[in-house]
Design an enzyme around this catalytic site. Structure first.
Site, PDB file in Angstrom:
ATOM      1  N   TRP A  82      10.341  22.310  -6.550  1.00 22.23           N
ATOM      2  CA  TRP A  82      11.545  21.490  -6.349  1.00 22.23           C
ATOM      3  C   TRP A  82      11.356  20.063  -6.848  1.00 22.23           C
ATOM      4  O   TRP A  82      12.316  19.386  -7.214  1.00 22.23           O
ATOM      5  CB  TRP A  82      11.934  21.473  -4.859  1.00 22.23           C
ATOM      6  CG  TRP A  82      10.834  20.981  -3.978  1.00 22.23           C
ATOM      7  CD1 TRP A  82       9.754  21.683  -3.527  1.00 22.23           C
ATOM      8  CD2 TRP A  82      10.658  19.649  -3.458  1.00 22.23           C
ATOM      9  NE1 TRP A  82       8.933  20.887  -2.770  1.00 22.23           N
ATOM     10  CE2 TRP A  82       9.466  19.641  -2.698  1.00 22.23           C
ATOM     11  CE3 TRP A  82      11.407  18.479  -3.547  1.00 22.23           C
ATOM     12  CZ2 TRP A  82       8.987  18.497  -2.049  1.00 22.23           C
ATOM     13  CZ3 TRP A  82      10.948  17.342  -2.897  1.00 22.23           C
ATOM     14  CH2 TRP A  82       9.743  17.364  -2.155  1.00 22.23           C
ATOM     15  N   GLU A  88      29.722  11.530   6.095  1.00 18.12           N
ATOM     16  CA  GLU A  88      28.960  11.692   4.841  1.00 18.12           C
ATOM     17  C   GLU A  88      28.262  10.382   4.475  1.00 18.12           C
ATOM     18  O   GLU A  88      27.108  10.390   4.043  1.00 18.12           O
ATOM     19  CB  GLU A  88      29.885  12.123   3.696  1.00 18.12           C
ATOM     20  CG  GLU A  88      30.385  13.536   3.808  1.00 18.12           C
ATOM     21  CD  GLU A  88      29.271  14.572   3.844  1.00 18.12           C
ATOM     22  OE1 GLU A  88      28.331  14.478   3.034  1.00 18.12           O
ATOM     23  OE2 GLU A  88      29.333  15.488   4.682  1.00 18.12           O
ATOM     24  N   TRP A 135       4.375  27.347  -6.156  1.00 18.30           N
ATOM     25  CA  TRP A 135       5.592  27.259  -6.949  1.00 18.30           C
ATOM     26  C   TRP A 135       5.325  27.698  -8.379  1.00 18.30           C
ATOM     27  O   TRP A 135       4.197  27.633  -8.852  1.00 18.30           O
ATOM     28  CB  TRP A 135       6.110  25.812  -6.969  1.00 18.30           C
ATOM     29  CG  TRP A 135       6.489  25.283  -5.630  1.00 18.30           C
ATOM     30  CD1 TRP A 135       5.757  24.431  -4.855  1.00 18.30           C
ATOM     31  CD2 TRP A 135       7.686  25.563  -4.895  1.00 18.30           C
ATOM     32  NE1 TRP A 135       6.431  24.156  -3.688  1.00 18.30           N
ATOM     33  CE2 TRP A 135       7.622  24.837  -3.679  1.00 18.30           C
ATOM     34  CE3 TRP A 135       8.821  26.348  -5.142  1.00 18.30           C
ATOM     35  CZ2 TRP A 135       8.622  24.877  -2.725  1.00 18.30           C
ATOM     36  CZ3 TRP A 135       9.826  26.377  -4.184  1.00 18.30           C
ATOM     37  CH2 TRP A 135       9.717  25.657  -2.996  1.00 18.30           C
ATOM     38  N   TRP A 155      17.031  17.321  -1.987  1.00 16.43           N
ATOM     39  CA  TRP A 155      16.145  18.367  -2.521  1.00 16.43           C
ATOM     40  C   TRP A 155      15.344  19.035  -1.412  1.00 16.43           C
ATOM     41  O   TRP A 155      15.155  20.252  -1.417  1.00 16.43           O
ATOM     42  CB  TRP A 155      15.224  17.782  -3.611  1.00 16.43           C
ATOM     43  CG  TRP A 155      15.922  17.771  -4.924  1.00 16.43           C
ATOM     44  CD1 TRP A 155      16.623  16.729  -5.471  1.00 16.43           C
ATOM     45  CD2 TRP A 155      16.071  18.867  -5.836  1.00 16.43           C
ATOM     46  NE1 TRP A 155      17.186  17.108  -6.665  1.00 16.43           N
ATOM     47  CE2 TRP A 155      16.852  18.416  -6.917  1.00 16.43           C
ATOM     48  CE3 TRP A 155      15.614  20.180  -5.850  1.00 16.43           C
ATOM     49  CZ2 TRP A 155      17.196  19.241  -7.989  1.00 16.43           C
ATOM     50  CZ3 TRP A 155      15.950  20.995  -6.925  1.00 16.43           C
ATOM     51  CH2 TRP A 155      16.724  20.530  -7.974  1.00 16.43           C
ATOM     52  N   TRP A 176      25.146  10.141   6.205  1.00  8.07           N
ATOM     53  CA  TRP A 176      23.983  10.879   5.667  1.00  8.07           C
ATOM     54  C   TRP A 176      23.086   9.945   4.874  1.00  8.07           C
ATOM     55  O   TRP A 176      21.870  10.093   4.828  1.00  8.07           O
ATOM     56  CB  TRP A 176      24.439  12.009   4.727  1.00  8.07           C
ATOM     57  CG  TRP A 176      24.655  13.330   5.388  1.00  8.07           C
ATOM     58  CD1 TRP A 176      25.857  13.878   5.714  1.00  8.07           C
ATOM     59  CD2 TRP A 176      23.652  14.308   5.774  1.00  8.07           C
ATOM     60  NE1 TRP A 176      25.659  15.117   6.273  1.00  8.07           N
ATOM     61  CE2 TRP A 176      24.328  15.405   6.317  1.00  8.07           C
ATOM     62  CE3 TRP A 176      22.261  14.330   5.700  1.00  8.07           C
ATOM     63  CZ2 TRP A 176      23.665  16.530   6.804  1.00  8.07           C
ATOM     64  CZ3 TRP A 176      21.585  15.444   6.180  1.00  8.07           C
ATOM     65  CH2 TRP A 176      22.289  16.533   6.732  1.00  8.07           C
ATOM     66  N   ASN A 229      28.680  17.103  -5.154  1.00  6.93           N
ATOM     67  CA  ASN A 229      27.702  17.413  -4.099  1.00  6.93           C
ATOM     68  C   ASN A 229      27.496  18.913  -3.892  1.00  6.93           C
ATOM     69  O   ASN A 229      26.371  19.391  -3.758  1.00  6.93           O
ATOM     70  CB  ASN A 229      28.126  16.749  -2.790  1.00  6.93           C
ATOM     71  CG  ASN A 229      27.142  17.049  -1.673  1.00  6.93           C
ATOM     72  OD1 ASN A 229      25.967  16.728  -1.777  1.00  6.93           O
ATOM     73  ND2 ASN A 229      27.618  17.705  -0.623  1.00  6.93           N
TER      74      ASN A 229
HETATM   75  P1  FAD Z   1      31.564  11.319  -1.221  1.00  8.98           P
HETATM   76  O1  FAD Z   1      31.718  12.739  -0.853  1.00  8.98           O
HETATM   77  O2  FAD Z   1      32.763  10.516  -1.435  1.00  8.98           O
HETATM   78  O3  FAD Z   1      30.666  10.681  -0.062  1.00  8.98           O
HETATM   79  C1  FAD Z   1      30.682   9.282   0.216  1.00  8.98           C
HETATM   80  C2  FAD Z   1      29.279   8.723   0.199  1.00  8.98           C
HETATM   81  O4  FAD Z   1      28.494   9.291   1.240  1.00  8.98           O
HETATM   82  C3  FAD Z   1      28.523   9.012  -1.070  1.00  8.98           C
HETATM   83  O5  FAD Z   1      28.882   8.107  -2.095  1.00  8.98           O
HETATM   84  C4  FAD Z   1      27.083   8.872  -0.618  1.00  8.98           C
HETATM   85  O6  FAD Z   1      26.675   7.520  -0.571  1.00  8.98           O
HETATM   86  C5  FAD Z   1      27.139   9.395   0.816  1.00  8.98           C
HETATM   87  N1  FAD Z   1      26.756  10.807   0.845  1.00  8.98           N
HETATM   88  C6  FAD Z   1      27.555  11.881   0.749  1.00  8.98           C
HETATM   89  N2  FAD Z   1      26.844  13.020   0.878  1.00  8.98           N
HETATM   90  C7  FAD Z   1      25.565  12.654   1.027  1.00  8.98           C
HETATM   91  C8  FAD Z   1      24.351  13.364   1.198  1.00  8.98           C
HETATM   92  N3  FAD Z   1      24.309  14.701   1.248  1.00  8.98           N
HETATM   93  N4  FAD Z   1      23.212  12.666   1.321  1.00  8.98           N
HETATM   94  C9  FAD Z   1      23.217  11.309   1.283  1.00  8.98           C
HETATM   95  N5  FAD Z   1      24.335  10.591   1.128  1.00  8.98           N
HETATM   96  C10 FAD Z   1      25.491  11.242   1.002  1.00  8.98           C
HETATM   97  N6  FAD Z   1      23.385  10.933  -3.428  1.00  8.98           N
HETATM   98  C11 FAD Z   1      23.072   9.758  -4.002  1.00  8.98           C
HETATM   99  O7  FAD Z   1      23.735   8.757  -3.748  1.00  8.98           O
HETATM  100  N7  FAD Z   1      22.013   9.661  -4.845  1.00  8.98           N
HETATM  101  C12 FAD Z   1      21.236  10.726  -5.166  1.00  8.98           C
HETATM  102  O8  FAD Z   1      20.281  10.598  -5.919  1.00  8.98           O
HETATM  103  C13 FAD Z   1      21.569  11.993  -4.593  1.00  8.98           C
HETATM  104  N8  FAD Z   1      20.864  13.114  -4.896  1.00  8.98           N
HETATM  105  C14 FAD Z   1      21.193  14.311  -4.312  1.00  8.98           C
HETATM  106  C15 FAD Z   1      20.427  15.452  -4.604  1.00  8.98           C
HETATM  107  C16 FAD Z   1      20.735  16.685  -4.017  1.00  8.98           C
HETATM  108  C17 FAD Z   1      19.896  17.892  -4.340  1.00  8.98           C
HETATM  109  C18 FAD Z   1      21.823  16.773  -3.124  1.00  8.98           C
HETATM  110  C19 FAD Z   1      22.162  18.070  -2.490  1.00  8.98           C
HETATM  111  C20 FAD Z   1      22.569  15.643  -2.827  1.00  8.98           C
HETATM  112  C21 FAD Z   1      22.273  14.403  -3.402  1.00  8.98           C
HETATM  113  N9  FAD Z   1      23.040  13.243  -3.132  1.00  8.98           N
HETATM  114  C22 FAD Z   1      22.677  12.048  -3.699  1.00  8.98           C
HETATM  115  C23 FAD Z   1      24.118  13.271  -2.133  1.00  8.98           C
HETATM  116  C24 FAD Z   1      25.541  13.552  -2.669  1.00  8.98           C
HETATM  117  O9  FAD Z   1      25.526  14.671  -3.501  1.00  8.98           O
HETATM  118  C25 FAD Z   1      26.147  12.377  -3.416  1.00  8.98           C
HETATM  119  O10 FAD Z   1      26.006  11.210  -2.659  1.00  8.98           O
HETATM  120  C26 FAD Z   1      27.639  12.600  -3.667  1.00  8.98           C
HETATM  121  O11 FAD Z   1      27.831  13.763  -4.435  1.00  8.98           O
HETATM  122  C27 FAD Z   1      28.229  11.410  -4.374  1.00  8.98           C
HETATM  123  O12 FAD Z   1      29.574  11.597  -4.693  1.00  8.98           O
HETATM  124  P2  FAD Z   1      30.720  10.758  -3.959  1.00  8.98           P
HETATM  125  O13 FAD Z   1      30.383   9.309  -3.999  1.00  8.98           O
HETATM  126  O14 FAD Z   1      31.997  11.181  -4.561  1.00  8.98           O
HETATM  127  O15 FAD Z   1      30.557  11.279  -2.482  1.00  8.98           O
END
Ligand code: FAD
Length: 486
Positions: free
Chosen positions: A381, A296, A328, A404, A299, A363
């Site tokens: 979007w 993750e 849209w 997005w 990502w 997420n």
């Molecule tokens: P954990 O599940 O603990 O993951 C650890 C780290 O991995 C996160 O802190 C993040 O840095 C990275 N990560 C995890 N999933 C993703 C992902 N899908 N894409 C990119 N990095 C990821 N993340 C942001 O940091 N900033 C945003 O503006 C953002 N906008 C999002 C918008 C949408 C529509 C979606 C679907 C996802 C978005 N995310 C974003 C990704 C993700 O939702 C968040 O990083 C995550 O929910 C943060 O919570 P956590 O630190 O507990 O994540």
């Protein structure tokens, strides 16, 4: 007579590449190191930075300033009202401080990259060396290509190549040392620099007292808090991450995104710490929770690589040009129901209220509400992307845009356009007991059993109506067919 490190989205002293290089340079030359941070209100506006995020950065700056001061390193913080003035103003400061060298970590958004290229040229003309280095990703953009030398647009093969690359280049997980003490002369020569205060948030980016109270308790700022949270997550929760990460009512994720976004934590430190809590040195081996969590964090790298290779995603354009012509909807009433969490779809509403209540959303729910906006409400979007940036404490252009694009099926590696999240099924699967919904949608607290997912459709309409909870603003089935037809 001095070396400067320009802090941007790297508000920490530990494992900071450019800061480490700056401190080495200063040590070799026997001159002091000075930290610089520019507050640019116009950049906050241009980047749609949420007030909660500005507040978090300012609080993190307080911590950074104290940490640097303990090393006799001043942190000069200055507000520059016109963003176009930033390069000249830095130049003036460098001249005033008689600094011959400035270091910074690279930011990959188009405006920032262009600005940095300009700065390097501008300063070189004045005899000042500027070094801008990779720091924010574990694997710097540009290092991974497919067998035919192209950039990956699909995550899974990219991730396999990311893992291989890190295994083969172990130095990518070596952590940069913290700077040492400044020479004693620094306190004397730059005494006035030690006297600057961290400013208040600029107009339009302030929090109310009530918000500040709630958000400060939820999101303690600064590098030390990041390290504490990381250690605790690796001790208590990372092992079960694979099982729990999709359940929004469980604290199963790390909540570290805010720290990555402000640079109070480096991705290298995070991946390395997680790996070290595993029984194997391999990133794709051992405990499944740890492996999944590392994938993750990857990502985040992936979306930054995408941004570097296809910079037009920064310019409000979809990744695939053929998606520029989709017609849209811009229905203002649908959009405000979505933003206010009053769509009549409990899981969507709970999530949108979590966003407002915490400045953060789980997420799984980000995917649900994004898919709902684009494929059920058929709204552009980019309206959702923008609203997220304006409210997220972890707002990060690349991840937000990537998320997005994925959910609306217009990005790199999108979910196929025919796969449309059914909010009801998502709700039943990921919030089976409705715990998350009840927490964020108090009107539905009294609804029992499975009706929580769809009160009007499952015989609890009267109760929901009395409590002021709205009926569904669209029918998922009809909306789905329309999305597919379009
Ligand atoms: P954990 O599940 O603990 O993951 C650890 C780290 O991995 C996160 O802190 C993040 O840095 C990275 N990560 C995890 N999933 C993703 C992902 N899908 N894409 C990119 N990095 C990821 N993340 C942001 O940091 N900033 C945003 O503006 C953002 N906008 C999002 C918008 C949408 C529509 C979606 C679907 C996802 C978005 N995310 C974003 C990704 C993700 O939702 C968040 O990083 C995550 O929910 C943060 O919570 P956590 O630190 O507990 O994540």
């Amino acid at each position: 007579d001095a070396v400067v490190h320009w802090f941007k989205m790297d508000l920490r002293t530990g494992d900071n590449q450019a800061l480490f290089l700056a401190s080495e340079k200063a040590r070799e030359a026997g001159v002091p190191l000075i930290g610089l941070y520019i507050v640019s209100p116009q950049d906050f506006e241009a980047h749609l930075t949420a007030p909660i995020r500005v507040d978090f950065m300012l609080r993190s700056l307080e911590v950074l300033k104290a940490d640097l001061e303990a090393l006799d390193i001043p942190l000069w913080i200055e507000t520059v009202d016109k963003r176009a003035r930033v390069p000249e103003r830095i130049m003036e400061l460098l001249t005033e401080w008689r600094a011959g060298h400035i270091f910074a970590n690279m930011e990959y958004e188009v405006d920032e990259l262009r600005r940095e290229a300009k700065l390097v040229r501008l300063y070189a003309e004045k005899g000042i060396a500027m070094e801008v280095v990779h720091d924010t990703c574990v694997v710097p953009p540009g290092q991974l290509t497919t067998g035919t030398g192209r950039q990956y647009a699909v995550y899974s093969p990219w991730f396999r190549s990311w893992v291989r690359h890190v295994h083969e280049n172990q130095e990518l997980l070596e952590l940069a040392e913290r700077p040492g003490m400044n020479p004693p002369s620094a306190r004397e020569r730059y005494s006035s620099l030690f006297e600057c205060d961290v400013p208040h948030a600029p107009e339009g980016k302030t929090l109310s007292e009530e918000e500040a109270k709630v958000f400060h308790a939820l999101w303690p700022a600064g590098e030390h808090e990041a390290m504490k949270r990381l250690a605790k997550f690796c001790e208590d929760a990372v092992g079960g991450y694979g099982r729990n990460r999709d359940l929004p009512s469980t604290p199963g994720t790390s909540n570290l995104s805010v720290h990555f976004a402000s640079g109070t934590l480096s991705a290298r430190t995070a991946v390395r710490t997680a790996r070290d809590s595993n029984k194997t040195k391999k990133l794709d081996g051992g405990n499944e929770g740890i492996q999944t969590w590392i994938s993750e964090v990857a990502w985040r790298d992936f979306y930054k690589h995408v941004l570097v290779h296809w910079p037009y995603v920064c310019m409000n354009k979809p990744f695939k040009p053929e998606y520029s012509n989709i017609s849209w909807s811009y229905d203002a009433s649908h959009f405000s129901s979505w933003t206010e969490g009053r769509t009549g779809f409990p899981i969507v509403d709970a999530a949108m209220r979590q966003l407002r209540g915490m400045g953060w959303m789980h997420n799984r729910c980000r995917m649900i509400v994004a898919s709902f906006l684009a494929k059920d409400l058929l709204l552009d979007w980019r309206m959702g992307e923008r609203f997220f940036m304006e409210h997220l404490i972890d707002g990060d252009f690349a991840s937000n845009n990537g998320g997005w694009g994925f959910a609306a099926s217009v990005g790199v590696d999108p979910q196929p356009y025919f796969r449309i999240f059914n909010p009801l099924l998502q709700s039943e699967k990921f919030d089976p007991d409705g715990e998350y919904i009840r927490k964020w949608v108090p009107e539905l607290k009294g609804v029992v059993g499975k009706a929580i997912h769809d009160p009007y459709g499952r015989g609890e309409g009267d109760r929901a109506r009395k409590a002021g909870y709205p009926e569904a603003i669209v029918q998922h089935k009809g909306a789905r067919e329309k999305a597919l037809a379009d």
